[in-house]
Design a protein around this motif. Sequence first.
Motif, PDB file in Angstrom:
ATOM      1  N   ASP A  11      -6.770  12.694  13.603  1.00 27.97           N
ATOM      2  CA  ASP A  11      -8.075  12.087  13.889  1.00 27.97           C
ATOM      3  C   ASP A  11      -8.407  12.157  15.382  1.00 27.97           C
ATOM      4  N   ASP A  40      -6.605   7.095  -0.115  1.00 35.02           N
ATOM      5  CA  ASP A  40      -6.524   5.767  -0.722  1.00 35.02           C
ATOM      6  C   ASP A  40      -7.314   5.636  -2.027  1.00 35.02           C
ATOM      7  N   GLY A  82      -1.606  11.134  10.691  1.00 32.35           N
ATOM      8  CA  GLY A  82      -3.044  11.175  10.405  1.00 32.35           C
ATOM      9  C   GLY A  82      -3.865  10.757  11.615  1.00 32.35           C
ATOM     10  N   HIS A  89       0.821  -1.218   0.000  1.00 30.84           N
ATOM     11  CA  HIS A  89       0.000   0.000   0.000  1.00 30.84           C
ATOM     12  C   HIS A  89       0.862   1.278   0.000  1.00 30.84           C
ATOM     13  N   GLY A 103      -8.483  14.808   9.816  1.00 29.90           N
ATOM     14  CA  GLY A 103      -7.518  15.681   9.144  1.00 29.90           C
ATOM     15  C   GLY A 103      -8.152  16.876   8.457  1.00 29.90           C
ATOM     16  N   GLY A 124      -2.539  10.044   3.025  1.00 29.76           N
ATOM     17  CA  GLY A 124      -3.698  10.914   3.210  1.00 29.76           C
ATOM     18  C   GLY A 124      -3.373  12.308   3.732  1.00 29.76           C
ATOM     19  N   ASN A 174      -2.966  17.816   3.223  1.00 33.70           N
ATOM     20  CA  ASN A 174      -2.947  18.991   4.098  1.00 33.70           C
ATOM     21  C   ASN A 174      -2.268  20.185   3.422  1.00 33.70           C
ATOM     22  N   HIS A 191       1.348   4.819  -2.381  1.00 36.90           N
ATOM     23  CA  HIS A 191       1.404   6.234  -1.980  1.00 36.90           C
ATOM     24  C   HIS A 191       2.668   6.907  -2.520  1.00 36.90           C
ATOM     25  N   SER A 247       0.169   9.030   6.725  1.00 38.22           N
ATOM     26  CA  SER A 247      -1.208   8.573   6.520  1.00 38.22           C
ATOM     27  C   SER A 247      -1.848   8.296   7.861  1.00 38.22           C
ATOM     28  N   GLY A 248      -3.012   7.650   7.817  1.00 40.22           N
ATOM     29  CA  GLY A 248      -3.704   7.334   9.059  1.00 40.22           C
ATOM     30  C   GLY A 248      -2.975   6.261   9.863  1.00 40.22           C
ATOM     31  N   GLY A 249      -2.199   5.437   9.177  1.00 39.47           N
ATOM     32  CA  GLY A 249      -1.525   4.344   9.868  1.00 39.47           C
ATOM     33  C   GLY A 249      -0.006   4.473   9.896  1.00 39.47           C
TER      34      GLY A 249
END
Length: 399
Positions: free
Chosen positions: A218, A367, A214, A162, A231, A333, A337, A166, A187-189
């Motif tokens: 959140d 994503d 991210g 993944h 975000g 993600g 910004n 990106h 990213s979020g993770g």
Amino acid sequence: MRILAIETSCDETAIALLEATGTRQSPKFRVLSNIVSSQVKLHAKFGGVVPNLAKREHQKNLVPVLLQALKEAKLLRIKDKGQRTKNQKLLNSKLLILNSIFGHEPELLKNFLKAVSKLVVPKIDAIAVTYGPGLAPALWTGVNLARALSLLWKKPLIPVNHLEGHIYVNVLRGQTLTFPALVLIVSGGHTELVLMKGHLKYQIIGETLDDAAGEAFDKVARLLGLGYPGGPAVSTLAEKYKGQSLKSKSFSLQPSAFSLRLPRPMINSKDFNFSFSGLKTAVLYLLHEIKLSQKTRAAVAFEFQNSVVEVLVAKTMRAAQQFKVKTLALGGGVAANKLLRKKLAETTRYDLPNVNLLLPEISETTDNALMIATAVFFRKSKAARSPLGLRADPGARLA
Ligand code: KG4
Ligand code: ZN
């Protein structure tokens, strides 16, 4: 080469078709279709992604998204009656194996059998799929659909990381990646600084020790009573602070009312690692101490965003200098910004004018499957896996 790519690592069901020609040094891409079915509204009620709900939605959406992607790419052809009978025989002979592939996704199997039995094998050269990192129940739905299609259509199956997606989405619009390159993935993770000495050669030189960037957005969004995903909500609120817009010259990393209160975690540490969980706790304490109003909440959002961006930019620039990189790229993600993009662009222009900065299109930062298809073009020389041997790997690292 024509690639069909599937991405289901989190809460977007995404399928894209991409045509790629040329060489790795000067690739040419033509987007045939790019469908993203977002589950954001569903998960928003729970304040974050619920893995089993994501799996349920992927099972429901994958086949319709596949049909739509093929249709937009003008690759959707329905079989006539004679062909259908022949195809039914083929399906029946594969039923045992399809049953085992979709052992944990009965609804996906049902949708697959209903729709795929009617399709003429599309003119594609490979099937790509995200195998990790991500949420296991979500990843498996995409992996299993890819395995089944690969088996039935007799197309090679290429697993993609993944994060690699990106990274490589940066070259989709004709930009070139020159090496050494440094990529900040946020990213979020994940929050990772990745040094690349060539295509597909990754060295993680820094990463977060706790929360991802991210994730911090959140969590702070939740503290501020904003929705999920946090975000975009935090950054919209931050822009309202004192009514200053990003276009205004006065909007920069200037001290705000709370600048002395929020830390810049690890900004001076000698390594390239990050830590954002203490910053989130500092926001929590700050919110308990101040009188809450729309204005002070906006100021907190502003100050929090400044802190994250300042740390990300400072460490990235230091790494870019130390490793004498030719290209600097942003992905994930949080690359949507606006302040991060603006500050990275300004600082690069000022401090490293010879470095080529790549920023992905905002619509392609979160994503999607187009990024997975793009990465495959650079992976094509690597042997494709046999469909039955491929497994999802929720903790996959770049390698
Ligand atoms: O890459 P992505 O779509 O999913 C993962 O692979 O994790 O990234 C999602 C993350 C979320 O945490 C979301 O809050 C964050 O990206 N994000 C943003 C912005 N847009 C999305 N963070 C800061 N500012 C934004 N404008
Ligand atoms: Zn992502």
